[in-house]
Write a protein that holds these residues in place. Structure first.
Motif, PDB file in Angstrom:
ATOM      1  N   PHE B 414       0.853  -1.190   0.000  1.00 56.73           N
ATOM      2  CA  PHE B 414       0.000   0.000   0.000  1.00 56.73           C
ATOM      3  C   PHE B 414       0.889   1.240   0.000  1.00 56.73           C
ATOM      4  O   PHE B 414       1.741   1.409   0.870  1.00 56.73           O
ATOM      5  N   HIS B 415       0.666   2.110  -0.969  1.00 53.91           N
ATOM      6  CA  HIS B 415       1.489   3.313  -1.132  1.00 53.91           C
ATOM      7  C   HIS B 415       0.623   4.557  -1.023  1.00 53.91           C
ATOM      8  O   HIS B 415      -0.446   4.632  -1.614  1.00 53.91           O
ATOM      9  N   LEU B 416       1.102   5.523  -0.248  1.00 59.04           N
ATOM     10  CA  LEU B 416       0.451   6.830  -0.160  1.00 59.04           C
ATOM     11  C   LEU B 416       1.377   7.865  -0.775  1.00 59.04           C
ATOM     12  O   LEU B 416       2.558   7.945  -0.424  1.00 59.04           O
ATOM     13  N   LEU B 454      -0.141  15.191   7.557  1.00 55.20           N
ATOM     14  CA  LEU B 454      -0.504  15.722   6.232  1.00 55.20           C
ATOM     15  C   LEU B 454      -0.153  17.208   6.176  1.00 55.20           C
ATOM     16  O   LEU B 454      -1.014  18.077   6.202  1.00 55.20           O
ATOM     17  N   ASP B 455       1.127  17.462   6.063  1.00 54.79           N
ATOM     18  CA  ASP B 455       1.632  18.829   6.138  1.00 54.79           C
ATOM     19  C   ASP B 455       1.898  19.433   4.758  1.00 54.79           C
ATOM     20  O   ASP B 455       2.156  18.718   3.788  1.00 54.79           O
ATOM     21  N   ASP B 456       1.867  20.724   4.702  1.00 59.99           N
ATOM     22  CA  ASP B 456       2.466  21.556   3.654  1.00 59.99           C
ATOM     23  C   ASP B 456       1.694  21.649   2.338  1.00 59.99           C
ATOM     24  O   ASP B 456       1.574  22.734   1.785  1.00 59.99           O
ATOM     25  N   TYR B 457       1.267  20.517   1.821  1.00 58.00           N
ATOM     26  CA  TYR B 457       0.824  20.528   0.435  1.00 58.00           C
ATOM     27  C   TYR B 457      -0.613  20.036   0.268  1.00 58.00           C
ATOM     28  O   TYR B 457      -0.879  18.828   0.364  1.00 58.00           O
ATOM     29  N   PRO B 458      -1.544  20.952   0.007  1.00 60.14           N
ATOM     30  CA  PRO B 458      -2.893  20.487  -0.335  1.00 60.14           C
ATOM     31  C   PRO B 458      -2.888  19.857  -1.726  1.00 60.14           C
ATOM     32  O   PRO B 458      -1.968  20.059  -2.517  1.00 60.14           O
ATOM     33  N   GLY B 459      -3.921  19.108  -1.994  1.00 57.50           N
ATOM     34  CA  GLY B 459      -4.023  18.499  -3.317  1.00 57.50           C
ATOM     35  C   GLY B 459      -4.756  17.180  -3.262  1.00 57.50           C
ATOM     36  O   GLY B 459      -5.256  16.764  -2.213  1.00 57.50           O
ATOM     37  N   LYS B 460      -4.815  16.550  -4.392  1.00 60.53           N
ATOM     38  CA  LYS B 460      -5.470  15.247  -4.504  1.00 60.53           C
ATOM     39  C   LYS B 460      -4.373  14.191  -4.646  1.00 60.53           C
ATOM     40  O   LYS B 460      -3.720  14.100  -5.676  1.00 60.53           O
ATOM     41  N   TRP B 461      -4.219  13.441  -3.603  1.00 59.41           N
ATOM     42  CA  TRP B 461      -3.105  12.501  -3.511  1.00 59.41           C
ATOM     43  C   TRP B 461      -3.610  11.076  -3.673  1.00 59.41           C
ATOM     44  O   TRP B 461      -4.595  10.691  -3.060  1.00 59.41           O
ATOM     45  N   MET B 462      -2.875  10.311  -4.450  1.00 62.79           N
ATOM     46  CA  MET B 462      -3.288   8.935  -4.679  1.00 62.79           C
ATOM     47  C   MET B 462      -2.851   8.045  -3.515  1.00 62.79           C
ATOM     48  O   MET B 462      -1.805   8.257  -2.904  1.00 62.79           O
ATOM     49  N   PHE B 463      -3.653   7.050  -3.231  1.00 57.42           N
ATOM     50  CA  PHE B 463      -3.207   5.921  -2.417  1.00 57.42           C
ATOM     51  C   PHE B 463      -3.591   4.669  -3.186  1.00 57.42           C
ATOM     52  O   PHE B 463      -4.661   4.607  -3.788  1.00 57.42           O
ATOM     53  N   HIS B 464      -2.702   3.702  -3.201  1.00 63.16           N
ATOM     54  CA  HIS B 464      -2.988   2.556  -4.070  1.00 63.16           C
ATOM     55  C   HIS B 464      -2.118   1.357  -3.744  1.00 63.16           C
ATOM     56  O   HIS B 464      -1.107   1.469  -3.047  1.00 63.16           O
ATOM     57  N   CYS B 465      -2.530   0.257  -4.286  1.00 62.72           N
ATOM     58  CA  CYS B 465      -1.691  -0.939  -4.277  1.00 62.72           C
ATOM     59  C   CYS B 465      -0.578  -0.715  -5.284  1.00 62.72           C
ATOM     60  O   CYS B 465      -0.830  -0.298  -6.420  1.00 62.72           O
ATOM     61  N   HIS B 466       0.651  -1.005  -4.881  1.00 67.22           N
ATOM     62  CA  HIS B 466       1.754  -0.748  -5.800  1.00 67.22           C
ATOM     63  C   HIS B 466       2.131  -1.959  -6.641  1.00 67.22           C
ATOM     64  O   HIS B 466       3.167  -1.960  -7.300  1.00 67.22           O
ATOM     65  N   ILE B 467       1.311  -2.995  -6.628  1.00 64.89           N
ATOM     66  CA  ILE B 467       1.413  -3.967  -7.708  1.00 64.89           C
ATOM     67  C   ILE B 467       0.862  -3.229  -8.928  1.00 64.89           C
ATOM     68  O   ILE B 467      -0.311  -2.857  -8.957  1.00 64.89           O
ATOM     69  N   ASN B 472      -3.040  -0.240 -12.181  1.00 71.37           N
ATOM     70  CA  ASN B 472      -3.596   0.003 -13.515  1.00 71.37           C
ATOM     71  C   ASN B 472      -5.087  -0.269 -13.565  1.00 71.37           C
ATOM     72  O   ASN B 472      -5.850   0.453 -14.208  1.00 71.37           O
ATOM     73  N   ALA B 473      -5.481  -1.349 -12.897  1.00 72.33           N
ATOM     74  CA  ALA B 473      -6.877  -1.766 -12.962  1.00 72.33           C
ATOM     75  C   ALA B 473      -7.768  -0.957 -12.022  1.00 72.33           C
ATOM     76  O   ALA B 473      -8.973  -1.161 -11.998  1.00 72.33           O
ATOM     77  N   GLY B 474      -7.154  -0.074 -11.246  1.00 75.97           N
ATOM     78  CA  GLY B 474      -7.976   0.817 -10.437  1.00 75.97           C
ATOM     79  C   GLY B 474      -7.970   0.543  -8.953  1.00 75.97           C
ATOM     80  O   GLY B 474      -8.832   1.053  -8.231  1.00 75.97           O
ATOM     81  N   MET B 475      -7.008  -0.246  -8.481  1.00 77.01           N
ATOM     82  CA  MET B 475      -6.923  -0.465  -7.036  1.00 77.01           C
ATOM     83  C   MET B 475      -6.230   0.752  -6.420  1.00 77.01           C
ATOM     84  O   MET B 475      -5.086   0.694  -5.961  1.00 77.01           O
ATOM     85  N   MET B 476      -6.975   1.822  -6.433  1.00 77.66           N
ATOM     86  CA  MET B 476      -6.398   3.136  -6.118  1.00 77.66           C
ATOM     87  C   MET B 476      -7.535   4.064  -5.693  1.00 77.66           C
ATOM     88  O   MET B 476      -8.663   3.944  -6.155  1.00 77.66           O
ATOM     89  N   GLY B 477      -7.208   4.983  -4.815  1.00 77.07           N
ATOM     90  CA  GLY B 477      -8.186   5.974  -4.404  1.00 77.07           C
ATOM     91  C   GLY B 477      -7.543   7.340  -4.302  1.00 77.07           C
ATOM     92  O   GLY B 477      -6.338   7.501  -4.525  1.00 77.07           O
ATOM     93  N   ILE B 478      -8.351   8.326  -3.958  1.00 74.18           N
ATOM     94  CA  ILE B 478      -7.887   9.715  -3.908  1.00 74.18           C
ATOM     95  C   ILE B 478      -8.152  10.281  -2.525  1.00 74.18           C
ATOM     96  O   ILE B 478      -9.280  10.253  -2.025  1.00 74.18           O
ATOM     97  N   LEU B 479      -7.083  10.802  -1.936  1.00 72.95           N
ATOM     98  CA  LEU B 479      -7.165  11.549  -0.685  1.00 72.95           C
ATOM     99  C   LEU B 479      -7.021  13.020  -1.031  1.00 72.95           C
ATOM    100  O   LEU B 479      -5.978  13.443  -1.543  1.00 72.95           O
ATOM    101  N   GLU B 480      -8.054  13.778  -0.762  1.00 74.70           N
ATOM    102  CA  GLU B 480      -7.924  15.224  -0.981  1.00 74.70           C
ATOM    103  C   GLU B 480      -7.554  15.886   0.342  1.00 74.70           C
ATOM    104  O   GLU B 480      -8.294  15.788   1.326  1.00 74.70           O
ATOM    105  N   VAL B 481      -6.426  16.570   0.344  1.00 72.86           N
ATOM    106  CA  VAL B 481      -5.978  17.324   1.511  1.00 72.86           C
ATOM    107  C   VAL B 481      -6.297  18.786   1.242  1.00 72.86           C
ATOM    108  O   VAL B 481      -5.825  19.372   0.259  1.00 72.86           O
ATOM    109  N   ARG B 482      -7.138  19.342   2.103  1.00 70.45           N
ATOM    110  CA  ARG B 482      -7.590  20.728   1.880  1.00 70.45           C
ATOM    111  C   ARG B 482      -7.068  21.630   2.981  1.00 70.45           C
ATOM    112  O   ARG B 482      -7.032  21.220   4.135  1.00 70.45           O
TER     113      ARG B 482
END
Lengths: 418, 482
Positions: B414-416, B454-467, B472-482
């Motif tokens: 799992f990668h953030l 979750l410091d410094d940088y707002p944005g839409k950050w991916m978290f996902h399986c790094h296989i 590729n197939a979408g085992m991934m989500g989006i963390l929005e830091v506001r």
């Protein structure tokens, strides 16, 4: 009973495994079970309440989920639905199901169905459980979405479906109405206490059984219109509704897995008695000790043929067979009450899971009897009787082994709610 | 029918014999340009990817240009392979910076398709993250300008991250290492080796074996993640590293494989495990082997404890990360990665410091959110990736605990993006010491808890399986830091 010689397990491990082994697994990735109009009713998800949970409990008992997943039909049994706890409870599938040591060989390990978050179904949604029961899709390998087709790639049905391993009889369970499947999901999620029991993953071919579950073998979903090739309209048209209700129960309770034709009323020999490899199978001590005695189970011809089938028996005798496990040929045709229960009962052999299906409602059991007697074409196929135990299996069917009827009040020690 | 199935399984699960060497890469000491360094070395000597040339004359500034381009290289003996390469080499050149440096990157895409470059593990502005949100068109270019934070010295890497194409582009050869150095490195005297691990599979004509998704092998590749039977270290198969008896070497190891998880061991040697994704631990940890999931990095100290002239093998040891249905039959066989050859010189006497650098536990008392991420096969929380959907929302500057639960029978790393974290517990067992990670392997049916700031940088950050096939197939989500 909950070991490898349990009666429910015996039933599960016979016909489905045999047909999988016999047909082989052509590892192609072309299609899954495909049936026209397989969409479920939109918005059919049930509100979770006590009534739904109790309905789900009844369905779990009458469909024998505990036969493989633990506790048989006894909600008070230790490990009820909590998954296997011993390698002896695994199912060998493939060539080794017929011949120990042969290849290929895959082990199926019934999982923990309690709502434990990490080892059970706690993190899976009721929709994922629904999709497992209706479409056979593994919850851990399938998106949590509403599926409106069973054609791969359409209506959220996965392009590469990953199916539950045999002998999970989802191809029978899928014939339940939507509301029943939602009720089972509600019971598993909300009516059971979580039990931590990590069951090792089942094995299987890399296509996750896609090529094994063919429509030819297991029939289509929805089932073909009545009457299919093996069926006939009842002479007494007033019985038609009950015949259809009985047909539904026969399909969803997998009668054809042992009695012929699986869930395909178009199949030759549907319910006309064991014919496929493995549908005649041994039970008894020999399952654990090859040198011990065996009793061969020969699932009978259930069509209404007057000599070879159920034409010889009344609907009440069929009712008594399903509700009480009493062999029609060895039991007087009378209403069974505690007072009239035979002093020396002649029970059906333990291949027949009457101790599970007896939890059906009276109306459902009567409907099955009506369907068998009036909705099937008679087939003149004489089956040898199953081997009889010297005591008529009376010592085999103890409350401890098969639970009680009626089931113990809800909630038992394994359940939650009230 | 059963026999046919068995034969098919055997045919598909036993890898074909593969090539054994590569001459595609070059290496030079850090800070130099990118000449071909192989001219003076024995053919089997490990070569180090060259360091990207710094075009800046400003102090504390590193300005580099990276170009992704199609080319042809000899990855395997006797054949040419059409690849994608950064600056013409596989692996790409190494990006070296110091903590606190300003890093300016000019990225050019000369590929026939969109790409991005994800600076894996770096803490940086969202626009520079190289996630699928910022694709670079064919023929396009992008410029990034950010500062490497203090305290983040460690080994990182870069790779493409376009939506649905990461696995393909990494398989084609796009990956390279990043080394963030500490000006007060606690191991200044120790010789350093950079080992970038990668595997691949080739057809007989030398082309990269990328089967159709719905083929048998394509399905197996999806389940397991695509693995290759040729294991590369810096683009070489089983290269040789030389060590003087008694010498201590620091090996920085990057797992750039799409899916292969390596359990690394050196025959007859105890390793000192000294660092993870985000750099050194507080002190060395003796161990016989170290697991490094795909996209993770580790640092180990190799001590030359064997006799002069000894030859030992650095291996990928068996590790069962697989779901039973697609577990390769050869999973339990060790694979050679690298040969360690002892010189005949008189032994050195080198000491390993008992303390490396302070790493404090993050404070768990002021955590503002706890999240559960449920991993199943190809899904996170039952969903696949939707670029238009935000899966999780967090407040900038806050600290959170994430519980990642793997419900299925294979490992998922799992990668953030963007933010490093500390693992608190694995399957309920508290982590014995603090360390920095951006990826954590979540073994089959296990749970990992980590804490992240979750410091410094707002944005839409991916978290996902790094296989990568799962990503590729979408085992991934989006963390929005506001």
């Amino acid at each position: 009973m909950r070991g490898s010689s349990g009666p429910a397990r015996t039933r599960r491990s016979a016909a489905i495994l045999a047909v999988i082994a016999a047909t082989g697994v052509a590892v192609a990735f072309t299609s899954g079970p495909d049936g026209p109009g397989a969409a479920r009713e939109v918005g059919a998800e049930q509100q979770v309440n006590r009534e739904t949970i109790l309905k789900g409990r009844q369905l779990v008992l009458e469909h024998g989920c505990g036969g493989c997943h633990g506790g048989d039909a006894n909600p008070a049994a230790p490990g009820f639905l909590a998954g296997i706890t011993s390698p002896a409870q695994e199912f060998p599938i493939g060539a080794c199901a017929e011949q120990p040591g042969a290849e290929p060989c895959w082990m199926t390990r019934p999982r923990n169905l309690t709502p434990d978050n990490t080892t059970g179904l706690g993190r899976f949604s009721e929709r994922q459980i629904f999709n497992a029961l209706r479409f056979g899709l593994r919850p851990g390998e399938t998106a949590d979405v509403e599926i409106t087709s069973s054609t791969p790639g359409e209506g959220n049905f996965p392009l590469s479906p990953k199916y539950l391993a045999p002998p999970m009889p989802w191809n029978s369970w899928r014939h339940m109405p939507d509301a029943d499947l939602w009720a089972i999901a509600a019971y598993l999620k909300h009516g059971l206490k979580p039990v931590s029991n990590q069951v090792e993953d089942s094995e299987g071919p890399p296509d996750f059984w896609a090529s094994a579950y063919t429509e030819e073998t297991f029939g289509s979903y929805p089932a073909p219109p009545f009457p299919a090739a093996a069926e006939q309209e009842p002479v007494d048209r007033s019985l038609r509704d009950r015949v259809l209700a009985g047909r539904q129960q026969v399909l969803e309770h997998a009668c054809g897995d042992c009695h012929g034709g699986f869930q395909n009323p178009n199949a030759e020999g549907f319910l006309a008695g064991a014919s496929a490899p493995g549908q005649i199978f041994p039970v008894g001590p020999c399952l654990e000790d090859p040198s011990a005695p065996c009793f061969m189970m020969r699932p009978r011809n259930l069509t209404p043929h007057p000599e070879a089938g159920t034409g010889r028996y009344t609907e009440r005798q069929i009712f008594n067979a399903i509700r009480h496990g009493l062999r029609p040929s060895g039991t007087p045709d009378r209403d069974i009450t505690p007072e009239t229960f035979p002093a020396d009962p002649d029970f059906l052999g333990p291949g027949m899971i009457w101790f599970e299906v007896r939890h059906m409602s009276d109306a459902d059991i009567r409907a099955i009897a009506t369907y068998l007697k009036h909705g099937l074409k008679p087939v003149n196929r004489v089956m040898e009787e199953s081997d009889r135990h010297p005591d008529g299996w009376g010592t085999f069917y103890t409350d401890e082994e098969v639970g009680t009827f009626p089931a113990p009040p809800f909630p038992t020690v394994n359940e939650v709610g009230g | 029918m059963v026999a046919i199935v068995a034969a098919l399984l055997v045919a598909l699960l036993i890898p074909t014999a593969g090539p054994s060497a590569s001459t595609s890469t070059a290496g030079t000491p850090p800070g130099a340009a990118e000449p071909d360094p192989t001219h003076a070395l024995p053919a089997d000597t490990l070569v180090t990817p060259p360091v990207l040339r710094n075009a800046s004359r400003e102090p504390n500034t590193v300005e580099v240009t990276l170009t992704a381009t199609p080319t042809t290289l000899s990855l395997v003996p006797g054949s040419e392979t059409a690849v994608f390469a950064y600056n013409g080499m596989v692996p790409g050149p190494t990006l070296e910076v110091y903590e606190g440096d300003r890093l300016i990157i000019h990225l050019r895409n000369e590929l026939p398709e969109e790409t991005t470059v994800h600076w894996h593990g770096l803490h940086l502005p969202w626009y520079a993250d190289g996630s699928p949100f910022h694709p670079i068109e064919p023929g396009g270019q992008a410029d990034f300008d950010f500062v490497i934070p203090q305290g983040t010295a460690g080994t990182y890497w870069y790779h493409p991250h376009p939506h649905h194409r990461s696995a393909y582009q990494v398989a084609k050869g796009l990956y390279g290492a990043i080394v963030v150095r500490d000006r007060d490195d606690p191991l200044p005297e120790v010789a350093e080796k950079l080992l970038v691990l990668w595997d691949n599979r080739f057809l007989q004509d030398g082309s990269i074996d990328l089967p159709e998704a719905q083929s048998m092998q394509g399905r197996i590749d999806f389940e397991n993640g695509r693995e290759g039977d040729v294991l590369f270290v810096n683009g070489q198969a089983n290269p040789t590293v030389r060590i003087r008896p008694g010498e201590v070497q620091r090996w920085r190891i990057v797992n750039a494989s799409a899916a292969r998880v390596y359990r690394l061991g050196l025959q007859g040697h105890e390793l000192l495990y000294v660092g993870s994704d985000g750099g050194l631990f507080e002190k060395p940890v003796p161990t016989d082997d170290v697991l490094i999931a795909n996209s993770e990095r580790i640092e180990i100290l190799v001590r030359g404890t064997a006799a002069p002239g000894s030859i030992v093998t650095f291996q990928d040891l068996p590790y069962d990360r697989y779901i039973p249905q697609t577990r390769p039959r050869s999973w339990d066989k060790p694979r050679d990665l690298l040969t360690l050859q002892y010189t005949d010189e008189t032994p050195l006497r080198m000491e390993v410091p008992s303390a490396l650098r302070p790493v404090a536990w993050m404070d768990t008392t002021d955590v503002t959110a706890r999240r559960v991420m449920v991993l199943t096969q190809g899904f996170i929380n039952g969903k696949t990736m939707d670029m238009s959907r935000v899966d999780e929302v967090a407040e900038l500057g806050t600290r959170e605990i994430w519980q990642v639960e793997n419900l299925v029978g294979m490992d998922h790393p799992f990668h953030l993006h963007g933010f490093r974290f500390q693992v608190l517990a694995r399957n309920g067992v508290p982590e014995p010491f603090p360390s920095w990670h951006d990826t954590v392997n979540v073994p089959k049916h296990e749970t990992v808890r980590f804490i992240v700031q979750l410091d410094d940088y707002p944005g839409k950050w991916m978290f996902h399986c790094h296989i990568l096939d799962h990503e590729n197939a979408g085992m991934m989500g989006i963390l929005e830091v506001r």
